[in-house]
Design a protein around this motif. Structure first.
Motif, PDB file in Angstrom:
ATOM      1  N   PHE A 394      47.769  15.319  69.062  1.00  0.00           N
ATOM      2  CA  PHE A 394      47.866  13.861  68.960  1.00  0.00           C
ATOM      3  C   PHE A 394      46.729  13.162  69.715  1.00  0.00           C
ATOM      4  O   PHE A 394      46.896  12.080  70.254  1.00  0.00           O
ATOM      5  CB  PHE A 394      49.222  13.356  69.477  1.00  0.00           C
ATOM      6  N   HIS A 395      45.564  13.786  69.726  1.00  0.00           N
ATOM      7  CA  HIS A 395      44.370  13.194  70.333  1.00  0.00           C
ATOM      8  C   HIS A 395      43.297  13.077  69.252  1.00  0.00           C
ATOM      9  O   HIS A 395      42.690  14.079  68.863  1.00  0.00           O
ATOM     10  CB  HIS A 395      43.871  14.040  71.514  1.00  0.00           C
ATOM     11  N   GLN A 396      43.104  11.886  68.784  1.00  0.00           N
ATOM     12  CA  GLN A 396      42.174  11.627  67.678  1.00  0.00           C
ATOM     13  C   GLN A 396      40.806  11.215  68.220  1.00  0.00           C
ATOM     14  O   GLN A 396      40.690  10.295  69.026  1.00  0.00           O
ATOM     15  CB  GLN A 396      42.730  10.511  66.785  1.00  0.00           C
ATOM     16  N   VAL A 397      39.767  11.918  67.775  1.00  0.00           N
ATOM     17  CA  VAL A 397      38.409  11.594  68.215  1.00  0.00           C
ATOM     18  C   VAL A 397      37.999  10.241  67.633  1.00  0.00           C
ATOM     19  O   VAL A 397      38.101  10.009  66.432  1.00  0.00           O
ATOM     20  CB  VAL A 397      37.409  12.677  67.772  1.00  0.00           C
ATOM     21  N   GLN A 398      37.512   9.355  68.513  1.00  0.00           N
ATOM     22  CA  GLN A 398      37.053   8.041  68.086  1.00  0.00           C
ATOM     23  C   GLN A 398      35.527   7.956  68.048  1.00  0.00           C
ATOM     24  O   GLN A 398      34.947   7.588  67.035  1.00  0.00           O
ATOM     25  CB  GLN A 398      37.589   6.963  69.037  1.00  0.00           C
ATOM     26  N   GLN A 399      34.882   8.314  69.162  1.00  0.00           N
ATOM     27  CA  GLN A 399      33.425   8.182  69.237  1.00  0.00           C
ATOM     28  C   GLN A 399      32.840   9.218  70.197  1.00  0.00           C
ATOM     29  O   GLN A 399      33.461   9.564  71.209  1.00  0.00           O
ATOM     30  CB  GLN A 399      33.017   6.780  69.718  1.00  0.00           C
ATOM     31  N   PHE A 408      21.946  14.759  75.879  1.00  0.00           N
ATOM     32  CA  PHE A 408      23.290  15.291  76.076  1.00  0.00           C
ATOM     33  C   PHE A 408      24.319  14.375  75.412  1.00  0.00           C
ATOM     34  O   PHE A 408      24.104  13.167  75.293  1.00  0.00           O
ATOM     35  CB  PHE A 408      23.638  15.392  77.572  1.00  0.00           C
ATOM     36  N   VAL A 409      25.450  14.960  75.028  1.00  0.00           N
ATOM     37  CA  VAL A 409      26.631  14.150  74.739  1.00  0.00           C
ATOM     38  C   VAL A 409      27.242  13.798  76.084  1.00  0.00           C
ATOM     39  O   VAL A 409      27.585  14.689  76.878  1.00  0.00           O
ATOM     40  CB  VAL A 409      27.649  14.918  73.873  1.00  0.00           C
ATOM     41  N   GLN A 410      27.342  12.480  76.350  1.00  0.00           N
ATOM     42  CA  GLN A 410      27.775  12.025  77.668  1.00  0.00           C
ATOM     43  C   GLN A 410      29.255  11.686  77.716  1.00  0.00           C
ATOM     44  O   GLN A 410      29.938  11.981  78.697  1.00  0.00           O
ATOM     45  CB  GLN A 410      26.969  10.795  78.093  1.00  0.00           C
ATOM     46  N   LYS A 411      29.763  11.086  76.616  1.00  0.00           N
ATOM     47  CA  LYS A 411      31.154  10.636  76.611  1.00  0.00           C
ATOM     48  C   LYS A 411      31.810  10.966  75.277  1.00  0.00           C
ATOM     49  O   LYS A 411      31.161  10.968  74.229  1.00  0.00           O
ATOM     50  CB  LYS A 411      31.248   9.125  76.841  1.00  0.00           C
ATOM     51  N   ILE A 412      33.106  11.231  75.346  1.00  0.00           N
ATOM     52  CA  ILE A 412      33.938  11.408  74.152  1.00  0.00           C
ATOM     53  C   ILE A 412      35.119  10.467  74.284  1.00  0.00           C
ATOM     54  O   ILE A 412      35.887  10.559  75.253  1.00  0.00           O
ATOM     55  CB  ILE A 412      34.444  12.855  74.014  1.00  0.00           C
ATOM     56  N   GLU A 413      35.246   9.575  73.344  1.00  0.00           N
ATOM     57  CA  GLU A 413      36.372   8.631  73.355  1.00  0.00           C
ATOM     58  C   GLU A 413      37.446   9.133  72.409  1.00  0.00           C
ATOM     59  O   GLU A 413      37.186   9.429  71.243  1.00  0.00           O
ATOM     60  CB  GLU A 413      35.913   7.237  72.940  1.00  0.00           C
ATOM     61  N   LEU A 414      38.665   9.225  72.923  1.00  0.00           N
ATOM     62  CA  LEU A 414      39.808   9.702  72.151  1.00  0.00           C
ATOM     63  C   LEU A 414      40.886   8.640  72.092  1.00  0.00           C
ATOM     64  O   LEU A 414      41.025   7.830  73.019  1.00  0.00           O
ATOM     65  CB  LEU A 414      40.398  10.964  72.794  1.00  0.00           C
ATOM     66  N   CYS A 415      41.661   8.668  71.011  1.00  0.00           N
ATOM     67  CA  CYS A 415      42.857   7.825  70.916  1.00  0.00           C
ATOM     68  C   CYS A 415      44.078   8.724  71.089  1.00  0.00           C
ATOM     69  O   CYS A 415      44.247   9.698  70.347  1.00  0.00           O
ATOM     70  CB  CYS A 415      42.912   7.127  69.562  1.00  0.00           C
TER      71      CYS A 415
END
Length: 738
Positions: A394-399, A408-415
């Motif tokens: 139940f963790h949907q990737v947003q951005q 680098f990938v610095q941040k992952i935003e999840l809903c």
């Protein structure tokens, strides 16, 4: 960076889970890695997810038809490792992968002849061996030898149908010299020869004005030559290639001059002719286009049908024949799902066809004995949980966001889609002792108010077009919770297991800085697909299927739903009332025509398309199914009582109790191999971001087509880039020169 590197795996499809399996194969992996899988919704599987419908006899509901080819070497190797490591007790209903998969031999096609659909059933021979111990690494002479073996069978079939014994003559000195060269090399391999071969050799030695032979004799000599070369990866024997070229072109001329005119009145002869003609075109193309020097990638600038035509395939009988159409159906090879636009790269297609036919072990196909979720993803989940991998359902990737340097990938935003009653979600249900994924969330583990809201509004937490956020905010007067993962705090490496069509939605900031990744996402096409499952009151024979005694997997039928698989073997794994059970299950699937996909705010889009799919299903049953199942209806309509449904349901209403779906979501759309697009595929660590590993059947793998084998190979490559495991991936150099 801490000594233990944190890996965030985004998505739970085949590639992502394969990567997790191999990462945890590394000795003492937990000292090196801390792995968390972030998965939207309640189940793993991606395009391969399946669910059990508790309201419908715990029936299996799939995204489509999921069958493995016997040439899926890496896939079988991986699932064998999973079952061995999981070490289920012998009393478990599927303790081994051999219990989970059974070989399948019958592939059927539908030919459209003179306005009528005619079945063409082909029973493939069982090849001794375990698919997991096979290889996809064949060189030119091995491919040629195996193709000639099939060609011998097709020529035998043709000669059997002919009223006279064919005779071939060779008059040109150059051609006689080629045959003499072959003769000199192979003569020592025969302990004794027939009078016919002896006469053939004598004429060659004496430079006769005319050398007489026949198709079988020429193929025997060619086969003997190729047996000499099968372990020789050198391509210095130019005369051997010219000899092969001569013989197969000689056979083609014979087919055209003496066999072609007989095809309209003899189905067996026509079918053998088509197969022989296609095999010859393949061999000619391998030699003419110097695939051994240039690799299969060199012909990806042409569509498969164009390449076959360029290499002499019969334009009337072969280029658009049922076997060719069946391959396009297999890979949903239609741009935007438009059946008038078939499009598959020639190199990708030719290599795939050769591997399917030449590299399989056991059966040409293998059928899963339950749902794909039950057979593949439940064991993988159980094994990874045992090994210590963490799962955040139940963790949907947003951005995804880059750092300021673009390195680098610095941040992952999840809903966070729901609140759970307890921290750990237990996703599986028991069906006949088999752990399975349900077709909807296990609401008893979700916050009661949220669970009720989900059910009331029939929310699909897996849908790109879900209105859950709006419903939630309206009801609770607060937005859904957002979680931000930070590099060097929550993750060090990112395995991005989402499919290519999702990238523009979840990674626009990455695409804005990485030109090659942006080009790959833009150029690689995808297609929506549709599926229908029917539970039936008649078995295949009662439906009127007479072309084979074994249940078939069939393709090249009328559009849509051009592919059918008889799947009655799944019924024992469902839970129907003992006194009222279906006797058969039929799966259908095809590409779905859709070129434009609206923004996520258009929450009515999916329902509109589902209605279109239902209409497609009903039209298929009413107007086309009698060609396939003559006892289930006629040109006047379908016999609705054939469908299993409650007795209260009458007529067309019985269809409402079947299952149909449309795969529109960016993560569910099928990845195409459109002409000229393989060049834009990247390897797992080929982006500008040193901590990002892309994986899926859309990256460069040595298959470059949408299938389980490509997805598994991608996951293996990703794990190897991070850990060095596995060391070998069969077939990954498939497009490179030998």
């Amino acid at each position: 960076m801490s000594e233990q590197q944190k890996i965030a795996i985004l998505g739970g499809g085949v590639s992502a889970m394969t990567a997790a399996v191999y990462l945890t194969e590394k000795v003492n992996w937990q000292q090196q890695f801390d792995i968390t899988v972030y998965q939207q919704g309640w189940r793993l599987g991606g395009k391969g997810a399946s669910g059990r419908n508790a309201n419908m006899g715990q029936r299996i509901e799939e995204h489509g038809l999921h069958v493995w080819f016997g040439a899926y070497v890496n896939s079988f190797r991986t699932i064998e490792r999973v079952y061995q490591a999981l070490d289920r007790p012998a009393t478990h209903p599927m303790a081994t992968w051999q219990q989970a998969f059974k070989p399948h031999d019958v592939i059927a096609l539908q030919e459209h002849i003179n306005g009528q659909w005619q079945p063409w059933a082909i029973e493939f021979p069982r090849i001794e061996g375990n698919p997991s111990t096979g290889t996809l690494d064949l060189h030119f002479w091995q491919i040629a030898r195996l193709l000639v073996a099939w060609l011998e069978k097709f020529v035998d079939d043709i000669e059997h149908e002919l009223a006279h014994k064919p005779v071939l003559t060779t008059r040109k000195r150059r051609d006689q010299h080629l045959l003499a060269s072959i003769m000199e090399q192979v003569q020592s391999t025969f302990s004794s020869i027939t009078l016919e071969v002896s006469q053939f050799y004598t004429e060659l030695r004496q430079d006769a004005q005319q050398v007489v032979s026949n198709p079988r004799l020429l193929l025997e000599q060619l086969s003997a030559l190729l047996n000499l070369r099968v372990n020789d990866e050198s391509f210095s024997h130019k005369s051997d290639r010219l000899g092969t070229w001569y013989i197969v072109r000689k056979l083609k001329r014979w087919l055209r001059e003496e066999v072609r005119e007989l095809l309209d009145d003899n189905a067996k002869l026509r079918q053998a002719y088509i197969c022989a003609d296609l095999a010859i075109a393949m061999l000619v193309g391998l030699i003419r286009d110097k695939i051994h020097e240039r690799g299969f990638a060199s012909i990806n600038d042409r569509d498969l049908r164009q390449w076959l035509s360029d290499n002499g395939a019969d334009p009337h009988f072969s280029v658009d024949s049922a076997p060719v159409k069946g391959f396009y159906d297999l890979v949903f090879g239609y741009q935007d799902g438009d059946f008038s636009k078939p499009n598959v790269e020639a190199g990708v297609a030719a290599l795939a066809i050769l591997r399917i036919l030449l590299c399989y072990r056991g059966g040409v196909m293998w059928k899963m004995q339950a749902g794909m979720g039950d057979v593949i993803f439940a064991p993988i989940y159980e094994l990874l949980k045992q090994r210590g991998v963490k799962f955040a359902f139940f963790h949907q990737v947003q951005q995804l966001y880059p750092d300021s340097s673009g390195r680098f990938v610095q941040k992952i935003e999840l809903c966070k889609q729901v609140d759970l009653k307890h921290p750990d979600y237990h996703p599986l249900v028991d069906i006949h002792g088999l752990p399975c994924w349900p077709s909807e969330p296990l609401y008893t583990q979700i916050n009661a108010d949220q669970a009720q809201l989900l059910k009331t509004h029939n929310i699909n937490l897996e849908s790109h077009w879900s209105d859950w956020e709006a419903v939630y905010e309206h009801h609770f007067s607060a937005p859904l919770e957002r979680i931000t993962l930070e590099r060097a705090v929550d993750f060090d490496h990112v395995i991005c297991g989402v499919s290519v069509a999702s990238m523009e939605h979840i990674a626009p900031a990455l695409l804005a800085t990485d030109t090659r990744l942006a080009t790959s996402v833009k150029e690689l096409g995808t297609v929506a697909t549709q599926a229908m499952q029917l539970w039936l009151n008649k078995d295949d024979r009662q439906l009127g299927w007479q072309a084979s005694t074994k249940p078939p997997i069939l393709s090249a039928f009328s559009k849509p739903f051009d592919t059918w698989a008889a799947m009655a073997h799944l019924l024992p794994w469902e839970q129907w009332p003992e006194d009222n059970q279906p006797v058969n299950v039929a799966y259908f699937c095809s590409a779905y025509t859709c070129a434009d996909f609206p923004p996520a705010s258009d929450t009515g889009f999916v329902q509109q398309q589902l209605q279109n799919v239902k209409n497609n299903c009903l039209n298929k049953l009413k107007h086309s199914m009698h060609y396939l199942w003559p006892e289930a209806g006629d040109s006047e309509g379908f016999q609705w009582h054939t469908l299993y449904a409650p007795t209260s349901a009458q007529g067309e209403q019985r269809f409402d109790y079947q299952y149909w779906r449309v795969n529109l979501d960016p993560s569910e759309r099928y990845v195409l191999s459109l002409t000229g697009t393989s060049q834009y595929r990247l390897h797992t660590q080929e982006t500008d971001f040193s901590n990002l590993y892309i994986t899926g059947d859309w990256i460069s793998t040595g298959v470059n087509a949408g299938c389980v084998e490509a997805a598994v190979m991608a996951g293996m490559q990703t794990a190897r880039a991070l850990s060095g495991v596995p060391t070998h991936i069969s077939g990954e150099r498939g497009f490179l020169p030998w």
